[in-house]
Design a protein around this motif. Sequence first.
Motif, PDB file in Angstrom:
ATOM      1  N   ARG A 225       0.852  -1.173   0.000  1.00  0.00           N
ATOM      2  CA  ARG A 225       0.000   0.000   0.000  1.00  0.00           C
ATOM      3  C   ARG A 225       0.893   1.230   0.000  1.00  0.00           C
ATOM      4  O   ARG A 225       1.754   1.374   0.861  1.00  0.00           O
ATOM      5  CB  ARG A 225      -0.864  -0.005   1.249  1.00  0.00           C
ATOM      6  CG  ARG A 225      -1.963   1.006   1.264  1.00  0.00           C
ATOM      7  CD  ARG A 225      -2.838   0.766   2.463  1.00  0.00           C
ATOM      8  NE  ARG A 225      -3.494  -0.539   2.397  1.00  0.00           N
ATOM      9  CZ  ARG A 225      -4.628  -0.755   1.742  1.00  0.00           C
ATOM     10  NH1 ARG A 225      -5.216   0.215   1.104  1.00  0.00           N
ATOM     11  NH2 ARG A 225      -5.165  -1.940   1.734  1.00  0.00           N
ATOM     12  N   GLY A 229      -2.269   5.360  -0.860  1.00  0.00           N
ATOM     13  CA  GLY A 229      -3.306   4.368  -1.092  1.00  0.00           C
ATOM     14  C   GLY A 229      -4.232   4.170   0.084  1.00  0.00           C
ATOM     15  O   GLY A 229      -4.076   4.706   1.146  1.00  0.00           O
TER      16      GLY A 229
ATOM     17  N   LEU B  64     -12.340  -4.450  -3.545  1.00  0.00           N
ATOM     18  CA  LEU B  64     -11.292  -5.376  -3.091  1.00  0.00           C
ATOM     19  C   LEU B  64     -10.335  -5.695  -4.236  1.00  0.00           C
ATOM     20  O   LEU B  64      -9.118  -5.783  -4.030  1.00  0.00           O
ATOM     21  CB  LEU B  64     -11.934  -6.656  -2.537  1.00  0.00           C
ATOM     22  CG  LEU B  64     -10.992  -7.719  -1.990  1.00  0.00           C
ATOM     23  CD1 LEU B  64     -10.072  -7.153  -0.916  1.00  0.00           C
ATOM     24  CD2 LEU B  64     -11.786  -8.894  -1.420  1.00  0.00           C
ATOM     25  N   ASP B  66      -9.594  -3.754  -6.727  1.00  0.00           N
ATOM     26  CA  ASP B  66      -8.738  -2.557  -6.866  1.00  0.00           C
ATOM     27  C   ASP B  66      -7.632  -2.562  -5.805  1.00  0.00           C
ATOM     28  O   ASP B  66      -6.473  -2.289  -6.097  1.00  0.00           O
ATOM     29  CB  ASP B  66      -9.569  -1.281  -6.708  1.00  0.00           C
ATOM     30  CG  ASP B  66     -10.203  -0.843  -8.020  1.00  0.00           C
ATOM     31  OD1 ASP B  66      -9.758  -1.340  -9.078  1.00  0.00           O
ATOM     32  OD2 ASP B  66     -11.128  -0.011  -7.986  1.00  0.00           O
ATOM     33  N   ASP B  67      -8.031  -2.862  -4.586  1.00  0.00           N
ATOM     34  CA  ASP B  67      -7.088  -2.882  -3.472  1.00  0.00           C
ATOM     35  C   ASP B  67      -5.991  -3.924  -3.723  1.00  0.00           C
ATOM     36  O   ASP B  67      -4.788  -3.662  -3.540  1.00  0.00           O
ATOM     37  CB  ASP B  67      -7.876  -3.240  -2.200  1.00  0.00           C
ATOM     38  CG  ASP B  67      -7.116  -2.860  -0.945  1.00  0.00           C
ATOM     39  OD1 ASP B  67      -6.309  -1.921  -1.014  1.00  0.00           O
ATOM     40  OD2 ASP B  67      -7.327  -3.513   0.095  1.00  0.00           O
ATOM     41  N   GLN B  70      -3.642  -2.861  -6.516  1.00  0.00           N
ATOM     42  CA  GLN B  70      -2.658  -1.899  -6.010  1.00  0.00           C
ATOM     43  C   GLN B  70      -1.541  -2.626  -5.254  1.00  0.00           C
ATOM     44  O   GLN B  70      -0.354  -2.383  -5.490  1.00  0.00           O
ATOM     45  CB  GLN B  70      -3.346  -0.892  -5.098  1.00  0.00           C
ATOM     46  CG  GLN B  70      -2.368   0.124  -4.505  1.00  0.00           C
ATOM     47  CD  GLN B  70      -3.043   1.124  -3.589  1.00  0.00           C
ATOM     48  OE1 GLN B  70      -4.245   1.089  -3.399  1.00  0.00           O
ATOM     49  NE2 GLN B  70      -2.276   2.018  -3.033  1.00  0.00           N
ATOM     50  N   GLN B  71      -1.938  -3.545  -4.384  1.00  0.00           N
ATOM     51  CA  GLN B  71      -0.949  -4.329  -3.629  1.00  0.00           C
ATOM     52  C   GLN B  71      -0.011  -5.066  -4.573  1.00  0.00           C
ATOM     53  O   GLN B  71       1.209  -5.047  -4.404  1.00  0.00           O
ATOM     54  CB  GLN B  71      -1.658  -5.390  -2.793  1.00  0.00           C
ATOM     55  CG  GLN B  71      -2.096  -4.943  -1.440  1.00  0.00           C
ATOM     56  CD  GLN B  71      -2.689  -6.113  -0.656  1.00  0.00           C
ATOM     57  OE1 GLN B  71      -2.415  -7.275  -0.925  1.00  0.00           O
ATOM     58  NE2 GLN B  71      -3.515  -5.783   0.318  1.00  0.00           N
TER      59      GLN B  71
END
Lengths: 229, 205
Positions: A225, A229, B64, B66-67, B70-71
Amino acid sequence: MTRDRENARRLQATIEDAIKIAPAPSRAQVSRTRSRLLAAGLVASVVAVGLTGGVHLNGRPTTLVYGTLLGWAAIAMAGAWLAIGRRGAMLGPPTRLLVACAAAMGPVLLAWYALLEHLLGAAGEAAVPVSMHVTCFAITLAYAAGPLAAVGATYRAIDPVHPRATGALLFAAIGALGGALIVLHCWVGELAHVALGHVLPLVGLAAAGALVGDRLFGTTSLPGRGRLG
Amino acid sequence: MTPAWQAGVVVDGVLVATSRDDSSLDRAMDRYAAGDDAAFGELYEGLAPRLYGFLHRQTRDEALADDLLQQTMLRIHGARGRFVEGAAVIPWAFAIARRGIIDAHRRGRRIVLAQDADEGDAADLLASVDASAEELVDAQGLADVLRATLADLPENQRVAFELVKQEGLSLGEAAAVLGTTVAAVKLRAHRAYEALRAAIARRPS
């Protein structure tokens, strides 16, 4: 798959901002750091051997001592290579193979030692006190400490698939290296002592590697993150 | 119904593998690993849609997915220096994404296959099981059956099926992502395929 383009664009911008804030080292930088730390780890092992008195042959056949050293070191290298050698790919071998190799490493080392002892007709010592097992156990761990720290620091986040299995095999391999070095120091050839003082540490290290594998070698340890973010 | 950019491998009438030309993505990752920051854009453009599709199919939750995307991208960035020259980036990226899903699941994030998927998914699914023209007539109903069947499959069969037949990974790449053997992936994907075929056969005409 439909997706809100604006949302996707915003996410991309967030990620790009995050990587600008926290730049990651390039391959060349990682490679340099890795070489230095691994060399330092090996030097630490050699220094530890020196500090504990260096080589003690004590009448043992040279072939047995150096045959054990080289054989165990080769087995250790093969294990480490299987665990972290990537052979042109980013993902390692199947989990079961890693686990099987970690489990087999101790018995293979013992079998190699027993074979050499048998071939060379070297008589094993009489039973030794438990304190000697404990001493050798601790010294083997001390010999392994340098490479263990180096590998733990330089091979972080290399395995997104089975970091626990990788940790078990890699730590077992480093334990085998410690076991290979202690044969220079310890002149007791009794098989039970070799098993308890020289080989058992790698079993403990394999268990420890499985425990910390997720944190050390899993990609979970990497920041997932960005600050935005 | 294999898209033009995929090359299918058919064994005994069953599509067992598809492959894509990811060499430009691999080269972009190589440049990025070597320190060329500008290559990240190209890498993102190539990876993100595929990873998002995979993550969304697994979670059925846009936020989720999207999250997790990103991770995954940040972890690829963080580990770029460890990227082996000449290695394939796609299996590695999928492995990182899958690890993110597993971690989210362990942290208690609810991951389920929802009942509402868009038509793109349905078309992908139909294409992946090589459905006949008659079956395509009632695409939405069929897609519902297939989706429900996929949702009921064990996770290892579902993911093996999706990696090989929907994401176009080779059997070897999917095996590496899942930490298993090629034979195991072939078996899992085949079982998933058979379950889907059986679901289609059971469906009232």
